[in-house]
Scaffold this motif. Structure first.
Motif, short mmCIF file in Angstrom:
data_model
loop_
_atom_site.label_atom_id
_atom_site.label_comp_id
_atom_site.label_asym_id
_atom_site.label_seq_id
_atom_site.Cartn_x
_atom_site.Cartn_y
_atom_site.Cartn_z
N LEU A 22 20.59 32.63 22.32
CA LEU A 22 21.36 33.25 23.39
C LEU A 22 22.79 33.48 22.92
N PRO A 23 23.42 34.59 23.36
CA PRO A 23 24.82 34.82 23.02
C PRO A 23 25.70 33.68 23.53
N GLN A 24 26.76 33.39 22.80
CA GLN A 24 27.61 32.25 23.14
C GLN A 24 28.23 32.38 24.52
N ASP A 25 28.67 33.60 24.87
CA ASP A 25 29.29 33.76 26.18
C ASP A 25 28.29 33.58 27.31
N LEU A 26 27.02 33.93 27.05
CA LEU A 26 25.98 33.74 28.06
C LEU A 26 25.70 32.26 28.28
N LEU A 27 25.79 31.47 27.22
CA LEU A 27 25.60 30.03 27.36
C LEU A 27 26.65 29.45 28.31
N SER A 32 27.90 27.44 33.95
CA SER A 32 28.52 27.61 35.27
C SER A 32 27.46 27.71 36.35
N CYS A 33 26.37 28.43 36.04
CA CYS A 33 25.26 28.56 36.99
C CYS A 33 24.66 27.19 37.28
N HIS A 34 24.55 26.37 36.25
CA HIS A 34 23.98 25.03 36.43
C HIS A 34 24.87 24.18 37.34
N LYS A 35 26.17 24.30 37.18
CA LYS A 35 27.09 23.52 38.01
C LYS A 35 27.05 23.97 39.47
N GLU A 36 26.94 25.29 39.67
CA GLU A 36 27.02 25.84 41.03
C GLU A 36 25.67 25.86 41.75
N HIS A 37 24.58 26.07 41.01
CA HIS A 37 23.29 26.31 41.66
C HIS A 37 22.24 25.24 41.41
N SER A 38 22.54 24.25 40.57
CA SER A 38 21.56 23.20 40.32
C SER A 38 21.73 22.09 41.36
N PRO A 39 20.64 21.43 41.78
CA PRO A 39 19.26 21.63 41.35
C PRO A 39 18.48 22.63 42.19
N GLY A 40 19.06 23.09 43.31
CA GLY A 40 18.30 23.91 44.25
C GLY A 40 17.74 25.19 43.67
N ARG A 41 18.48 25.85 42.78
CA ARG A 41 18.05 27.14 42.25
C ARG A 41 17.58 27.04 40.80
N TRP A 42 17.32 25.83 40.34
CA TRP A 42 16.77 25.62 39.00
C TRP A 42 15.40 24.97 39.12
N GLN A 43 14.59 25.09 38.07
CA GLN A 43 13.26 24.49 38.09
C GLN A 43 12.86 24.06 36.69
N THR A 44 11.78 23.30 36.61
CA THR A 44 11.29 22.80 35.32
C THR A 44 10.75 23.94 34.48
N ALA A 123 24.94 35.13 35.06
CA ALA A 123 24.14 34.45 34.04
C ALA A 123 22.66 34.80 34.18
N LEU A 124 22.12 34.68 35.39
CA LEU A 124 20.70 34.97 35.58
C LEU A 124 20.42 36.45 35.37
N TYR A 125 21.34 37.30 35.80
CA TYR A 125 21.15 38.74 35.64
C TYR A 125 21.03 39.10 34.16
N ARG A 126 21.91 38.55 33.34
CA ARG A 126 21.86 38.84 31.91
C ARG A 126 20.64 38.20 31.26
N LEU A 127 20.26 37.03 31.74
CA LEU A 127 19.08 36.36 31.19
C LEU A 127 17.82 37.16 31.51
N MET A 128 17.73 37.68 32.73
CA MET A 128 16.56 38.48 33.11
C MET A 128 16.50 39.78 32.31
N ARG A 129 17.64 40.36 32.03
CA ARG A 129 17.66 41.57 31.22
C ARG A 129 17.27 41.26 29.77
N LEU A 130 17.62 40.06 29.32
CA LEU A 130 17.24 39.64 27.98
C LEU A 130 15.73 39.45 27.87
#
Length: 210
Positions: A22-27, A32-44, A123-130
């Protein structure tokens, strides 16, 4: 007679390459997504069982993979969730090591992000495009599948050029939404041309909530 060139066999883990590098900036954005949306919007992270059969430990020559398994556990335990997934999907050895720790690998869930716009989770938008679906070609590298588009509301890859699908979708929208046929066709054409990033069904659903 000239020798036939042997086709290079693709690694069973080749599908994870887009996760491992993954690109460094995406990491940073994923953290940030993990801090704001975890655990509710994350999964195994669900790993196909076919990847867990017959791990080829002996093929690897990296010094990292020669470490005792206990040290691999310690390394994985000190990583943030995204880095742990990237390391785990780099090869089968690390994948088995990650699973042996007993700690689940966590990733952002597209399903649980529904309703969160790309503006609020780049983050998720770029990950989905990837992870965009690709079309395999016999004598050329795989290319992005242009027959689908990513909806920015439901985070699903929706058909774009399937005429039969759109004929059924238009009819369904006309019955459920209660707008003119001309308006449905206009919104559908905007989606199919890429002018809007919201699938028509989600578009009308969003309008009904306003």
């Amino acid at each position: 007679m000239p020798r036939e060139k042997k086709k290079k066999s693709r690694s069973p883990l080749s599908w994870t390459n887009r996760v491992s590098y993954l690109p460094q900036d995406l990491l940073g954005k994923l953290e940030s997504c993990h801090k704001e949306h975890s655990p509710g919007r994350w999964q195994t992270f669900v790993i196909p069982q076919t990847l867990l059969i017959n791990p080829a430990y002996s093929r690897h020559t990296s010094p990292l993979l020669r470490l005792p398994l206990e040290l691999s556990f310690l390394i994985l335990g000190h990583l943030d969730p995204i880095s742990a997934v990237c390391l785990a999907t780099s090869c089968k050895y690390m994948l088995h090591a990650a699973l042996s720790t007993g700690e689940p690998l966590m990733i952002p869930s597209a399903r649980h992000h529904r309703g969160v716009t790309p503006r609020h989770c780049e983050a998720l938008y770029r990950l989905m495009r990837l992870m965009w679906p690709v079309v395999k070609r016999t004598r050329a590298p795989a290319k992005r599948d242009r027959t689908v588009m990513l909806c920015s509301t439901c985070w699903r890859y929706r058909p774009r050029l399937d005429d039969e699908y759109w004929s059924q979708t238009r009819q369904k929208l006309l019955e459920e939404v209660g707008v003119s046929c001309r308006h449905v066709e206009r919104i559908s054409d905007l989606w199919r041309s890429g002018s809007i990033t919201e699938w028509p069904g989600c578009f009308y659903d969003s309008c009904s909530r306003v």
